[in-house]
Design a protein around this motif. Structure first.
Motif, PDB file in Angstrom:
ATOM      1  N   LEU A   1      -2.689   5.387  -5.055  1.00 37.56           N
ATOM      2  CA  LEU A   1      -3.571   5.741  -3.943  1.00 37.56           C
ATOM      3  C   LEU A   1      -3.275   7.193  -3.555  1.00 37.56           C
ATOM      4  O   LEU A   1      -2.134   7.654  -3.699  1.00 37.56           O
ATOM      5  N   THR A   2      -4.299   7.871  -3.042  1.00 33.69           N
ATOM      6  CA  THR A   2      -4.070   9.259  -2.624  1.00 33.69           C
ATOM      7  C   THR A   2      -3.282   9.291  -1.313  1.00 33.69           C
ATOM      8  O   THR A   2      -3.252   8.315  -0.561  1.00 33.69           O
ATOM      9  N   GLU A   3      -2.664  10.452  -1.047  1.00 33.84           N
ATOM     10  CA  GLU A   3      -1.804  10.606   0.131  1.00 33.84           C
ATOM     11  C   GLU A   3      -2.558  10.367   1.443  1.00 33.84           C
ATOM     12  O   GLU A   3      -1.981   9.937   2.431  1.00 33.84           O
ATOM     13  N   ASN A   4      -3.839  10.669   1.455  1.00 34.34           N
ATOM     14  CA  ASN A   4      -4.608  10.552   2.699  1.00 34.34           C
ATOM     15  C   ASN A   4      -5.123   9.135   2.982  1.00 34.34           C
ATOM     16  O   ASN A   4      -5.864   8.915   3.933  1.00 34.34           O
TER      17      ASN A   4
ATOM     18  N   PRO B   1      -8.470  10.784  -8.573  1.00 26.26           N
ATOM     19  CA  PRO B   1      -9.587  11.107  -9.462  1.00 26.26           C
ATOM     20  C   PRO B   1      -9.425  10.531 -10.866  1.00 26.26           C
ATOM     21  O   PRO B   1     -10.384  10.014 -11.438  1.00 26.26           O
ATOM     22  N   ASP B   2      -8.198  10.541 -11.389  1.00 27.41           N
ATOM     23  CA  ASP B   2      -8.021  10.062 -12.760  1.00 27.41           C
ATOM     24  C   ASP B   2      -8.051   8.534 -12.882  1.00 27.41           C
ATOM     25  O   ASP B   2      -7.906   7.985 -13.945  1.00 27.41           O
ATOM     26  N   ARG B   3      -8.190   7.838 -11.736  1.00 22.80           N
ATOM     27  CA  ARG B   3      -8.211   6.372 -11.832  1.00 22.80           C
ATOM     28  C   ARG B   3      -9.511   5.781 -11.277  1.00 22.80           C
ATOM     29  O   ARG B   3      -9.582   4.589 -10.995  1.00 22.80           O
ATOM     30  N   GLN B   4     -10.503   6.608 -11.085  1.00 23.16           N
ATOM     31  CA  GLN B   4     -11.715   6.126 -10.429  1.00 23.16           C
ATOM     32  C   GLN B   4     -12.336   4.917 -11.110  1.00 23.16           C
ATOM     33  O   GLN B   4     -13.069   4.167 -10.499  1.00 23.16           O
ATOM     34  N   GLY B   5     -12.046   4.710 -12.406  1.00 24.03           N
ATOM     35  CA  GLY B   5     -12.641   3.566 -13.089  1.00 24.03           C
ATOM     36  C   GLY B   5     -11.874   2.265 -12.878  1.00 24.03           C
ATOM     37  O   GLY B   5     -12.270   1.231 -13.393  1.00 24.03           O
ATOM     38  N   GLY B   6     -10.802   2.314 -12.134  1.00 25.02           N
ATOM     39  CA  GLY B   6      -9.861   1.186 -12.067  1.00 25.02           C
ATOM     40  C   GLY B   6     -10.260  -0.004 -11.220  1.00 25.02           C
ATOM     41  O   GLY B   6      -9.397  -0.657 -10.645  1.00 25.02           O
ATOM     42  N   ALA B   7     -11.525  -0.327 -11.106  1.00 26.73           N
ATOM     43  CA  ALA B   7     -11.888  -1.521 -10.349  1.00 26.73           C
ATOM     44  C   ALA B   7     -12.305  -2.620 -11.306  1.00 26.73           C
ATOM     45  O   ALA B   7     -12.925  -3.549 -10.949  1.00 26.73           O
TER      46      ALA B   7
ATOM     47  N   ALA C   1     -11.924   2.432  -2.788  1.00 23.74           N
ATOM     48  CA  ALA C   1     -12.579   3.454  -3.616  1.00 23.74           C
ATOM     49  C   ALA C   1     -12.363   4.893  -3.150  1.00 23.74           C
ATOM     50  O   ALA C   1     -12.028   5.759  -3.967  1.00 23.74           O
ATOM     51  N   PRO C   2     -12.522   5.168  -1.835  1.00 24.94           N
ATOM     52  CA  PRO C   2     -12.399   6.573  -1.429  1.00 24.94           C
ATOM     53  C   PRO C   2     -11.001   7.145  -1.623  1.00 24.94           C
ATOM     54  O   PRO C   2     -10.830   8.358  -1.558  1.00 24.94           O
ATOM     55  N   TYR C   3     -10.032   6.291  -1.854  1.00 25.43           N
ATOM     56  CA  TYR C   3      -8.646   6.768  -1.898  1.00 25.43           C
ATOM     57  C   TYR C   3      -7.997   6.594  -3.267  1.00 25.43           C
ATOM     58  O   TYR C   3      -6.790   6.727  -3.415  1.00 25.43           O
ATOM     59  N   LEU C   4      -8.808   6.276  -4.267  1.00 24.56           N
ATOM     60  CA  LEU C   4      -8.259   6.201  -5.614  1.00 24.56           C
ATOM     61  C   LEU C   4      -8.147   7.623  -6.150  1.00 24.56           C
ATOM     62  O   LEU C   4      -9.046   8.436  -5.940  1.00 24.56           O
TER      63      LEU C   4
ATOM     64  N   LEU D   1       0.824  -1.209   0.000  1.00 28.01           N
ATOM     65  CA  LEU D   1       0.000   0.000   0.000  1.00 28.01           C
ATOM     66  C   LEU D   1       0.860   1.261   0.000  1.00 28.01           C
ATOM     67  O   LEU D   1       0.555   2.235  -0.703  1.00 28.01           O
ATOM     68  N   ASN D   2       1.943   1.254   0.763  1.00 22.93           N
ATOM     69  CA  ASN D   2       2.842   2.408   0.764  1.00 22.93           C
ATOM     70  C   ASN D   2       3.429   2.663  -0.618  1.00 22.93           C
ATOM     71  O   ASN D   2       3.493   3.808  -1.076  1.00 22.93           O
ATOM     72  N   ALA D   3       3.836   1.587  -1.253  1.00 17.67           N
ATOM     73  CA  ALA D   3       4.384   1.727  -2.606  1.00 17.67           C
ATOM     74  C   ALA D   3       3.329   2.310  -3.536  1.00 17.67           C
ATOM     75  O   ALA D   3       3.638   3.133  -4.404  1.00 17.67           O
ATOM     76  N   ALA D   4       2.071   1.882  -3.315  1.00 22.05           N
ATOM     77  CA  ALA D   4       0.985   2.378  -4.164  1.00 22.05           C
ATOM     78  C   ALA D   4       0.806   3.887  -3.979  1.00 22.05           C
ATOM     79  O   ALA D   4       0.574   4.621  -4.939  1.00 22.05           O
TER      80      ALA D   4
END
Lengths: 224, 224
Positions: free
Chosen positions: B163-166, B218-224, B213-216, B154-157
């Motif tokens: 993943l977003t910083e938060n 914005p430009d990757r929101q479709g990535g599931a 989902a909440p931490y993807l 997850l850190n690498a992501a």
DNA sequence: GCATATTTCTGAATGAAATTCAATGAATTA
DNA sequence: TAATTCATTGAATTTCATTCAGAAATATGC
């Protein structure tokens, strides 16, 4: 005539009818209390029946009047009924499914914290091989029983309109229940602070709410 | 001079240098194979050292040349390294965190299916009390080790921008890891079909994707 | 190749702990 | 009060995991 011993088969008795039964109940209670104490201190494997008996001030043989084997004492010590907790969650008035499940998760985790880590460890060991038990007249494993409780909470939520009809109740029940068992195992395996009440809040926010979100009816979207 | 036995301390040896070491490796392998077979058939508790030795066609005492106690055989049978699986997930090129975690979960669950339910049960029993082990020169429990692997993915992501910083990396790692352990326990406790590959897909869709989902970004929101 | 040292192998002996059981005595019943 | 039932006792039994002293196999030094 069946003997008293056969009548209750070592099960706990609520109402003693004679002095003899009263004394037997007391002996049983002494053994349970002694076992609870020494197992919590040393762990199940490091405690012998002899040690439990010594602590309870009875003979080693008396243990087997009330329990058919060493492992059985765990069921007597841990009386938590997760099914009942699920029923309570289901009966909460004027609320929503997210809150019901949060309540259940919180109850579940604080119950296992209450039980204590050593009893919890042995409880898991005992239940890893699915020994079917008679619960309310049915042959079912302890795990399947808890799983069903969760299913019933979710099904009731669909009926109440707290979840949409397309909610995958079986999968949600499976995964949420697995998550709780997983946290219990994580606790036992790492001794880490994973089940305190602050943690539980985070858990509900991070896992339960997002999992339910797609199936909340439009008029309740704010209900997390 | 240190003896061969002390040199390897019963550990598996990769390259035999002498005939004696080669023979020893073979004996060890025979014991592991025999144990794997009879434990899978009867369960750990219903198999004695004598029975394992008989199946391996060695003397009971030979078991203790290679393993310091009965429980130790499980580590030898189950060589799965979840940390390594996490590293593989982390190294997947051109993908996103949802796919990485799906890959990891799928690998994890098919690995435990491979191990077999009886070995899996005993593996859990062995690991419930946190025996710290030396892994890569560090004292750590097996569970904490797996947890850390998940954290690193997850850190690498986050670093890669998947993943977003938060994103609450520690909590996500904890809960996803617990969920996997929970499914393992659910399988052992109910013998139910909870870990097949179709199930795994559902699992990722129902739990992993919503949690991330909440931490993807914005430009990757479709990535599931 | 031979003698010595080292390591592995053997299976009977050991020890620890769960479980059983025959005898005892307390409570209940008639 | 006598007969019966059943909890209690703790020593005996049983079941294994583990140890160990000697035998066998392999390696090393000469």
């Amino acid at each position: 005539m069946l003997s008293y011993k056969r009548e209750n088969g070592g099960e706990e008795l609520d109402q003693p009818r004679t002095n003899r039964q009263k004394r037997a109940m007391e002996t049983r209670a002494k053994i349970v209390a002694a076992a609870k104490k020494v197992i919590a201190e040393k762990g199940f494997h490091h405690v012998s029946i002899e040690e439990i008996a010594r602590e309870a001030k009875v003979a080693t043989g008396s243990f087997y009047t009330y329990f058919k084997c060493k492992e059985d004492i765990i069921e007597a010590i841990n009386q938590t009924d997760f099914y009942r907790l699920a029923e309570l969650a289901n009966e909460l008035p004027d609320t929503d499914i997210t809150k019901r499940l949060s309540f259940y998760c919180k109850s579940f985790l604080s119950a296992i914290e209450e039980i204590g880590i050593e009893i919890c460890r042995q409880w898991i060991r005992n239940n890893l091989s699915p020994a079917e038990m008679d619960i309310r007249g049915e042959k079912i494993t302890k795990y399947a029983y808890d799983y069903r409780a969760m299913q019933e909470v979710l099904n009731a939520a669909v009926k109440r309109g707290e979840l949409t009809e397309n909610a995958p109740v079986d999968e949600l029940a499976l995964y949420i229940n697995a998550e709780l068992y997983g946290l219990m195992v994580a606790w036992c395996m790492s001794d880490a602070k994973v089940i305190g009440s602050e943690k539980t809040e985070q858990f509900c926010k991070t896992v339960i709410s997002p999992a339910l979100a797609p199936y909340l009816p439009p008029d309740r979207q704010g209900g997390a």
